[in-house]
Design an enzyme around this catalytic site. Structure first.
Site, mmCIF file in Angstrom:
data_model
loop_
_atom_site.group_PDB
_atom_site.id
_atom_site.type_symbol
_atom_site.label_atom_id
_atom_site.label_comp_id
_atom_site.label_asym_id
_atom_site.label_seq_id
_atom_site.Cartn_x
_atom_site.Cartn_y
_atom_site.Cartn_z
ATOM 1 N N HIS A 273 110.308 59.182 17.035
ATOM 2 C CA HIS A 273 108.472 58.927 17.890
ATOM 3 C C HIS A 273 107.973 58.693 16.205
ATOM 4 O O HIS A 273 108.188 59.877 15.313
ATOM 5 C CB HIS A 273 108.549 59.508 18.575
ATOM 6 C CG HIS A 273 109.105 59.303 19.731
ATOM 7 N ND1 HIS A 273 109.692 58.396 20.420
ATOM 8 C CD2 HIS A 273 108.559 59.414 20.875
ATOM 9 C CE1 HIS A 273 110.106 58.126 21.102
ATOM 10 N NE2 HIS A 273 109.430 59.414 21.794
ATOM 11 N N ARG B 49 106.773 51.085 22.047
ATOM 12 C CA ARG B 49 108.799 50.840 22.317
ATOM 13 C C ARG B 49 109.228 49.881 21.019
ATOM 14 O O ARG B 49 108.588 48.960 21.577
ATOM 15 C CB ARG B 49 109.065 51.346 23.702
ATOM 16 C CG ARG B 49 110.648 51.173 23.185
ATOM 17 C CD ARG B 49 110.566 52.984 23.487
ATOM 18 N NE ARG B 49 110.509 53.278 25.160
ATOM 19 C CZ ARG B 49 109.896 54.594 25.230
ATOM 20 N NH1 ARG B 49 110.182 55.862 24.173
ATOM 21 N NH2 ARG B 49 109.922 55.052 26.506
ATOM 22 N N LYS C 124 98.599 61.518 28.163
ATOM 23 C CA LYS C 124 99.143 62.528 28.114
ATOM 24 C C LYS C 124 98.289 62.671 26.753
ATOM 25 O O LYS C 124 98.152 63.892 26.387
ATOM 26 C CB LYS C 124 100.187 62.256 27.685
ATOM 27 C CG LYS C 124 100.865 62.442 29.391
ATOM 28 C CD LYS C 124 102.420 62.206 29.266
ATOM 29 C CE LYS C 124 103.023 61.471 30.671
ATOM 30 N NZ LYS C 124 105.061 61.359 30.413
ATOM 31 N N GLN D 127 107.685 54.172 19.312
ATOM 32 C CA GLN D 127 108.643 55.417 19.585
ATOM 33 C C GLN D 127 109.918 54.974 20.780
ATOM 34 O O GLN D 127 110.113 53.949 20.623
ATOM 35 C CB GLN D 127 108.378 56.008 21.450
ATOM 36 C CG GLN D 127 106.945 56.630 21.352
ATOM 37 C CD GLN D 127 105.896 56.876 22.705
ATOM 38 O OE1 GLN D 127 104.498 57.036 22.582
ATOM 39 N NE2 GLN D 127 106.513 57.309 23.344
ATOM 40 N N GLY E 280 122.513 66.725 30.749
ATOM 41 C CA GLY E 280 121.777 65.702 29.704
ATOM 42 C C GLY E 280 121.378 65.354 28.786
ATOM 43 O O GLY E 280 121.717 66.903 27.921
ATOM 44 N N MET E 281 120.785 64.508 28.341
ATOM 45 C CA MET E 281 120.683 64.079 26.358
ATOM 46 C C MET E 281 119.435 64.903 26.337
ATOM 47 O O MET E 281 119.678 65.989 25.165
ATOM 48 C CB MET E 281 119.964 62.776 27.023
ATOM 49 C CG MET E 281 119.932 62.498 25.428
ATOM 50 S SD MET E 281 120.061 60.938 25.551
ATOM 51 C CE MET E 281 118.196 60.200 25.820
ATOM 52 N N VAL E 282 117.814 65.666 26.942
ATOM 53 C CA VAL E 282 117.777 67.102 25.900
ATOM 54 C C VAL E 282 118.370 68.375 26.705
ATOM 55 O O VAL E 282 119.008 69.006 25.580
ATOM 56 C CB VAL E 282 116.444 66.787 27.061
ATOM 57 C CG1 VAL E 282 115.586 68.191 26.372
ATOM 58 C CG2 VAL E 282 115.218 65.475 27.004
ATOM 59 N N CYS F 276 106.957 64.049 24.135
ATOM 60 C CA CYS F 276 107.099 64.362 22.881
ATOM 61 C C CYS F 276 106.014 63.842 21.929
ATOM 62 O O CYS F 276 105.869 64.390 20.544
ATOM 63 C CB CYS F 276 108.724 63.577 22.666
ATOM 64 S SG CYS F 276 108.689 61.901 23.941
HETATM 65 N N1 HSE Z 1 107.827 59.551 27.101
HETATM 66 C C1 HSE Z 1 108.177 59.750 26.394
HETATM 67 C C2 HSE Z 1 108.401 58.506 25.915
HETATM 68 C C3 HSE Z 1 109.220 60.415 26.231
HETATM 69 O O1 HSE Z 1 108.697 57.554 26.847
HETATM 70 O O2 HSE Z 1 109.522 58.324 24.846
HETATM 71 C C4 HSE Z 1 108.719 61.389 26.817
HETATM 72 O O3 HSE Z 1 107.987 62.867 26.394
#
Ligand code: HSE
Length: 369
Positions: free
Chosen positions: A274, A267, A244, A162, A11-13, A135
């Site tokens: 980010h 976003r 969070k 983000q 996957g990406m990560v 993140c």
């Molecule tokens: N939750 C974060 C986001 C990414 O939606 O940008 C993962 O930590």
């Protein structure tokens, strides 16, 4: 030889983790075993080393024979398999990118340039579950932990910008598909020097609002727009992403004194960086030069960007930081609200310091303990 299982490496990560481990010669001195949820017996990653065929990520017996498991597979996998392996009495280390175990009592959120002491104490006291942080939180702490360490931060308001990658790989592709759709519809207009910006805008707005505009993943346009909502609604009226901020910051730092963190998570159309605009309230007036030094002295990745236009445009944008471990911190100044109010803007790659890098480093720390 120590055996380490990798789950979700494709996957990406996971693939950024593979890249970083390769770059740091991170595959020597242990036996890596690669798992799959869909392709048992298939070929593992091409890492220039001998890699055995892929194993079944649901084979609890095999998993519990390993010393360390590192999962970038996602929350549902962790939710299903982690309790199973622990139920078997497995005492190995579980390292995870997903949020599932982050707030568990017996887990540590890892960000070693910021909380190395917390990590060392945890490893020393037998903690076996280490989880990468959200993140946005990790990137914020990489940027301003020097200031937080002074003990003078009362609260932080974080307004985020983000990137699409935080939502997932499909979302990154959708962002570019949206941009491509806008590009296609406007090519002819852009070729004509007589086209006015207003005429162009009308075409773009109408394209953004068409049912055929690609929004399967984001639900709405992100290109040419933004989305002030990330994740689900909490009772407080925050989104989960906003929630969070405070809980993870304080769990990472474990200073015994709660720092309030709140803000709006948005976003935007960046690919994998980010950005965050922070308002930081100090409990006293600290000279700005001292603030600069605290920020810059925190770790080797953070660097202070002078508060001028040229430096800001050159160093403090997602396009400048994308794909690198740099944590630029700029627009640092005292605010009009009073000398205890500091403004900061910071950018960081959410797949690197926001996800893969803290995992790569905790794996190293555990192996060398
Ligand atoms: N939750 C974060 C986001 C990414 O939606 O940008 C993962 O930590």
């Amino acid at each position: 030889m120590v055996q380490i299982g990798f789950i979700g490496w494709r996957g990406m990560v996971g693939s950024v983790l593979m890249e970083r481990m390769q770059a740091e010669n991170g595959f020597s001195g242990f036996e890596p075993i690669f798992f799959t949820t869909s392709n048992v017996g298939g070929q593992g990653p091409a890492l220039g080393i001998d890699v055995p065929p892929l194993q079944d990520a649901y084979d609890v017996k095999l998993l519990t024979s390993l010393d360390i498991i590192i999962s970038c597979q996602g929350g549902s996998y962790t939710k299903e398999i982690y309790p199973e392996v622990r139920k078997q009495g497995w005492q190995g280390y579980w390292i995870d990118a997903a949020s599932t175990l982050r707030m568990a009592e017996d887990s540590i959120i890892v960000l070693d340039p910021v909380n190395r002491t917390v990590i060392d104490n945890a490893v020393g006291s037998g903690i076996k579950t280490f989880v990468g942080g959200n993140c946005t939180v990790s990137l914020m702490l990489m940027a301003i932990s020097g200031l937080i360490e002074s003990g003078h931060v009362e609260w932080i308001s974080s307004m985020t910008y983000q990137a699409a990658s935080g939502a997932g790989a499909k979302h990154m592709k959708e962002l570019i598909s949206q941009m491509a759709a806008l590009g296609n519809i406007s090519t002819a207009l852009l070729k004509n020097p007589a086209t006015t910006a207003i005429a162009l805008d009308q075409v773009i707005t109408s394209e953004l609002r068409k049912d055929s505009f690609p929004t399967e993943n984001f639900s709405v346009p992100l290109a040419g727009s933004l989305i002030p909502w990330i994740d689900t609604l909490m009772e407080s009226g925050q989104t989960r992403e906003e929630w969070k901020g405070q809980v993870e910051t304080n769990k990472i730092l474990q200073t015994g004194k709660t720092i309030s963190v709140d803000g709006l998570c948005v976003r935007v159309g960046a690919m994998r960086c980010h950005s965050q605009g922070l308002t930081i309230k100090l409990d006293k007036d600290i000279p700005i030069e001292e603030i600069y030094q605290m920020i810059e002295g925190a770790n080797q990745w953070v660097h202070l960007v002078p508060n001028d236009k040229d430096s800001t445009l050159k160093y403090l944008t997602p396009s400048a930081v994308n794909g690198s471990l740099a944590i630029p911190v700029g627009r640092v100044r005292k605010m009009l609200m009073g000398p205890e109010y500091i403004s900061v803007f910071t950018v960081g790659d959410q797949l690197l310091w926001g996800a893969a890098e803290p995992l790569r480093r905790i794996l190293d720390i555990i192996r060398r303990k």
